[in-house]
Scaffold this active site. Sequence first.
Site, PDB file in Angstrom:
ATOM      1  N   HIS A  72       0.843  -1.198   0.000  1.00 45.64           N
ATOM      2  CA  HIS A  72       0.000   0.000   0.000  1.00 45.64           C
ATOM      3  C   HIS A  72       0.872   1.240   0.000  1.00 45.64           C
ATOM      4  CE1 HIS A  72      -4.021  -1.793   1.656  1.00 45.64           C
ATOM      5  NE2 HIS A  72      -3.537  -2.473   0.630  1.00 45.64           N
ATOM      6  N   TYR A 201      -8.790   5.201   8.300  1.00 43.33           N
ATOM      7  CA  TYR A 201      -8.846   5.546   9.722  1.00 43.33           C
ATOM      8  C   TYR A 201      -9.851   6.689   9.829  1.00 43.33           C
ATOM      9  CZ  TYR A 201      -4.428   3.045  10.627  1.00 43.33           C
ATOM     10  OH  TYR A 201      -3.448   2.081  10.766  1.00 43.33           O
ATOM     11  N   PRO A 294      -3.004  -0.278  19.480  1.00 45.17           N
ATOM     12  CA  PRO A 294      -2.825  -0.746  18.104  1.00 45.17           C
ATOM     13  C   PRO A 294      -2.880   0.332  17.019  1.00 45.17           C
ATOM     14  CG  PRO A 294      -4.950  -1.456  18.976  1.00 45.17           C
ATOM     15  CD  PRO A 294      -4.204  -0.864  20.119  1.00 45.17           C
ATOM     16  N   LYS A 298       2.065  -0.519  15.200  1.00 43.73           N
ATOM     17  CA  LYS A 298       3.500  -0.566  15.512  1.00 43.73           C
ATOM     18  C   LYS A 298       3.952  -1.822  16.259  1.00 43.73           C
ATOM     19  CE  LYS A 298       4.772   2.873  13.402  1.00 43.73           C
ATOM     20  NZ  LYS A 298       5.258   2.445  12.122  1.00 43.73           N
ATOM     21  N   TYR A 384       4.565   6.283  10.270  1.00 47.40           N
ATOM     22  CA  TYR A 384       3.710   5.141   9.932  1.00 47.40           C
ATOM     23  C   TYR A 384       4.481   4.152   9.057  1.00 47.40           C
ATOM     24  CZ  TYR A 384      -0.632   2.620   8.977  1.00 47.40           C
ATOM     25  OH  TYR A 384      -1.605   1.654   8.915  1.00 47.40           O
TER      26      TYR A 384
HETATM   27  P1  FAD Z   1       3.611 -12.210  21.347  1.00 49.60           P
HETATM   28  O1  FAD Z   1       3.129 -12.292  19.947  1.00 49.60           O
HETATM   29  O2  FAD Z   1       2.686 -11.875  22.421  1.00 49.60           O
HETATM   30  O3  FAD Z   1       4.393 -13.541  21.655  1.00 49.60           O
HETATM   31  C1  FAD Z   1       4.794 -13.888  22.958  1.00 49.60           C
HETATM   32  C2  FAD Z   1       4.724 -15.381  23.099  1.00 49.60           C
HETATM   33  O4  FAD Z   1       5.183 -15.750  24.398  1.00 49.60           O
HETATM   34  C3  FAD Z   1       3.301 -15.895  22.968  1.00 49.60           C
HETATM   35  O5  FAD Z   1       3.245 -16.918  22.006  1.00 49.60           O
HETATM   36  C4  FAD Z   1       2.967 -16.380  24.359  1.00 49.60           C
HETATM   37  O6  FAD Z   1       2.055 -17.458  24.350  1.00 49.60           O
HETATM   38  C5  FAD Z   1       4.346 -16.782  24.871  1.00 49.60           C
HETATM   39  N1  FAD Z   1       4.419 -16.830  26.327  1.00 49.60           N
HETATM   40  C6  FAD Z   1       3.780 -16.073  27.242  1.00 49.60           C
HETATM   41  N2  FAD Z   1       4.063 -16.481  28.476  1.00 49.60           N
HETATM   42  C7  FAD Z   1       4.897 -17.527  28.363  1.00 49.60           C
HETATM   43  C8  FAD Z   1       5.526 -18.392  29.303  1.00 49.60           C
HETATM   44  N3  FAD Z   1       5.304 -18.273  30.614  1.00 49.60           N
HETATM   45  N4  FAD Z   1       6.343 -19.373  28.841  1.00 49.60           N
HETATM   46  C9  FAD Z   1       6.548 -19.516  27.516  1.00 49.60           C
HETATM   47  N5  FAD Z   1       5.959 -18.730  26.579  1.00 49.60           N
HETATM   48  C10 FAD Z   1       5.146 -17.753  26.994  1.00 49.60           C
HETATM   49  N6  FAD Z   1      -0.333  -4.982  16.774  1.00 49.60           N
HETATM   50  C11 FAD Z   1      -0.581  -4.278  15.694  1.00 49.60           C
HETATM   51  O7  FAD Z   1       0.380  -3.679  15.188  1.00 49.60           O
HETATM   52  N7  FAD Z   1      -1.851  -4.240  15.144  1.00 49.60           N
HETATM   53  C12 FAD Z   1      -2.889  -4.964  15.669  1.00 49.60           C
HETATM   54  O8  FAD Z   1      -4.005  -4.944  15.178  1.00 49.60           O
HETATM   55  C13 FAD Z   1      -2.671  -5.711  16.806  1.00 49.60           C
HETATM   56  N8  FAD Z   1      -3.652  -6.434  17.362  1.00 49.60           N
HETATM   57  C14 FAD Z   1      -3.393  -7.136  18.501  1.00 49.60           C
HETATM   58  C15 FAD Z   1      -4.387  -7.896  19.123  1.00 49.60           C
HETATM   59  C16 FAD Z   1      -4.130  -8.590  20.303  1.00 49.60           C
HETATM   60  C17 FAD Z   1      -5.232  -9.382  20.962  1.00 49.60           C
HETATM   61  C18 FAD Z   1      -2.841  -8.538  20.878  1.00 49.60           C
HETATM   62  C19 FAD Z   1      -2.541  -9.271  22.183  1.00 49.60           C
HETATM   63  C20 FAD Z   1      -1.841  -7.832  20.252  1.00 49.60           C
HETATM   64  C21 FAD Z   1      -2.102  -7.116  19.062  1.00 49.60           C
HETATM   65  N9  FAD Z   1      -1.104  -6.390  18.416  1.00 49.60           N
HETATM   66  C22 FAD Z   1      -1.360  -5.686  17.331  1.00 49.60           C
HETATM   67  C23 FAD Z   1       0.241  -6.364  18.893  1.00 49.60           C
HETATM   68  C24 FAD Z   1       1.129  -7.380  18.178  1.00 49.60           C
HETATM   69  O9  FAD Z   1       0.388  -8.518  17.875  1.00 49.60           O
HETATM   70  C25 FAD Z   1       2.268  -7.675  19.127  1.00 49.60           C
HETATM   71  O10 FAD Z   1       2.988  -6.465  19.324  1.00 49.60           O
HETATM   72  C26 FAD Z   1       3.192  -8.771  18.618  1.00 49.60           C
HETATM   73  O11 FAD Z   1       2.528 -10.019  18.680  1.00 49.60           O
HETATM   74  C27 FAD Z   1       4.463  -8.820  19.464  1.00 49.60           C
HETATM   75  O12 FAD Z   1       5.151  -9.983  19.216  1.00 49.60           O
HETATM   76  P2  FAD Z   1       5.922 -10.713  20.405  1.00 49.60           P
HETATM   77  O13 FAD Z   1       6.539 -11.916  19.797  1.00 49.60           O
HETATM   78  O14 FAD Z   1       6.772  -9.716  21.115  1.00 49.60           O
HETATM   79  O15 FAD Z   1       4.804 -11.093  21.460  1.00 49.60           O
HETATM   80  C1  DHB Z   2      -4.498  -3.252  11.529  1.00 51.98           C
HETATM   81  C2  DHB Z   2      -4.385  -2.976  12.844  1.00 51.98           C
HETATM   82  C3  DHB Z   2      -3.967  -1.723  13.226  1.00 51.98           C
HETATM   83  O1  DHB Z   2      -3.816  -1.422  14.518  1.00 51.98           O
HETATM   84  C4  DHB Z   2      -3.680  -0.742  12.309  1.00 51.98           C
HETATM   85  O2  DHB Z   2      -3.320   0.487  12.729  1.00 51.98           O
HETATM   86  C5  DHB Z   2      -3.792  -1.031  10.995  1.00 51.98           C
HETATM   87  C6  DHB Z   2      -4.208  -2.306  10.602  1.00 51.98           C
HETATM   88  C7  DHB Z   2      -4.971  -4.593  11.110  1.00 51.98           C
HETATM   89  O3  DHB Z   2      -5.209  -5.428  11.983  1.00 51.98           O
HETATM   90  O4  DHB Z   2      -5.117  -4.818   9.913  1.00 51.98           O
END
Ligand code: FAD
Ligand code: DHB
Length: 391
Positions: A72, A201, A294, A298, A384
């Site tokens: 995009h 948005y 969200p 980021k 962004y």
């Molecule tokens: P995570 O993806 O959270 O991975 C951490 C892992 O550690 C998980 O698999 C978890 O199960 C594991 N873990 C936890 N505790 C333990 C333990 N005790 N022992 C072993 N493993 C463990 N970001 C966006 O940019 N846009 C979005 O729309 C968006 N939507 C989101 C919706 C939800 C519900 C959530 C929770 C987050 C969202 N985010 C979004 C944020 C984005 O998904 C996260 O920033 C991203 O997943 C970060 O990656 P990570 O690997 O650091 O953490």
């Molecule tokens: C999505 C989530 C976001 O927080 C955003 O700013 C843009 C896109 C998504 O889930 O597609």
Amino acid sequence: MRTDVAIIGAGPAGLLLAHLLAQDGIESVVIESRTQEYVAARIRAGILESSSVDLLTSVGLGAGVQAHGDEHRGIYLQWPSERHHLDFVDLVGRSVWVYGQTQLQADLVTASEAAGRTVFYDTSDAELHDLETDHPFVTFTDDAGARQRIDALAIAGCDGSFGPSRAAMPSDKRDSWERVYPYSWLGILADVAPSTDELIYAWHPDGFGMHSMRSATVSRLYLQVPNGTDVADWSDDAIWDALATRLGHGQDGWTLTPGPITDKSVLPMRSFVQSPMRHGRLFLAGDAAHTVPPTGAKGLNLAIADVALLAPALGRLVRKNDFALADAYSDTALRRVWRCEHFSWWMTTMLHVSGDPFDAQLQLSQLRWVTSSAHGAAGLAENYAGLPIGF
Ligand code: FAD
Ligand code: DHB
């Protein structure tokens, strides 16, 4: 069991770190508390910055994004009766990619399995030990109920907002900052072609609305809802009606096409940073160290940027006992973290309705400025589309 780096968490931060370390000849073992199926099915982020795509491509993980992602040029920002397109490519020379975290997670699992890397799923009771020594270790219970121990030269805490790594740092050696927002998002996935070519948005007096997508046939949409909202209180029709109002169905001939909703959830919104991101031989990456609301997408990109910095630092620590990059990791990573914290807070507070009429006027003024001033637009676009990994 002995390895170079013990990684806690098999989300994007943990699996990408394992991949980057392996490319540098460094061994790792990953432990994950959820089942592989649960991790694979989680629906989360959807936007990759171009520097994230460049990094994935440079380490052999770009095929999925290139084949199934959608590049995009920018986004639409709107409020009642006005819609403006910000073209990031024209403004700052960078684009973004629509590519679901679910798809990226699948690519990471495929690469991990192809390389035969060790990942323990469905573990419990992970504990971190001896972090201030040169022989830290992790203990946990595996899926068969056996207690296991992994000795390593370093531990990477990639266990998200609720894992044990963050709290394993002594409380007198860490600071944290937090902001909880007075609203949440109701997010849906729907089996319907997106009604827009790029993300919308929308500021609206009823609350924020957003139109995103996952593919040519799957749409992802969000509504601002009050904290404590029960998803069961929103029927599919009520969701589509609210989205139509907030996204401007009928304005200038634009229509929102509803379709079957396949997933519905409510996400609370929070900003959080813990500093430093390292204690002794423990290094935090991704959501384990920080959370962003969200708006602005980021979270996933920050997790990728953290491990892009951490992998070479751990490589030098393991291979040469050289701590130069490891010592710099926290300060370097936190510069980008705070930039993204600010951007996510700014996008969130510009677009979500607080109920205060003065705030509403400030928000509309801000929106008019970012959509009409080349400098305002370029500032939003630069943040962004994403700053370079080393920022
Ligand atoms: P995570 O993806 O959270 O991975 C951490 C892992 O550690 C998980 O698999 C978890 O199960 C594991 N873990 C936890 N505790 C333990 C333990 N005790 N022992 C072993 N493993 C463990 N970001 C966006 O940019 N846009 C979005 O729309 C968006 N939507 C989101 C919706 C939800 C519900 C959530 C929770 C987050 C969202 N985010 C979004 C944020 C984005 O998904 C996260 O920033 C991203 O997943 C970060 O990656 P990570 O690997 O650091 O953490
Ligand atoms: C999505 C989530 C976001 O927080 C955003 O700013 C843009 C896109 C998504 O889930 O597609």
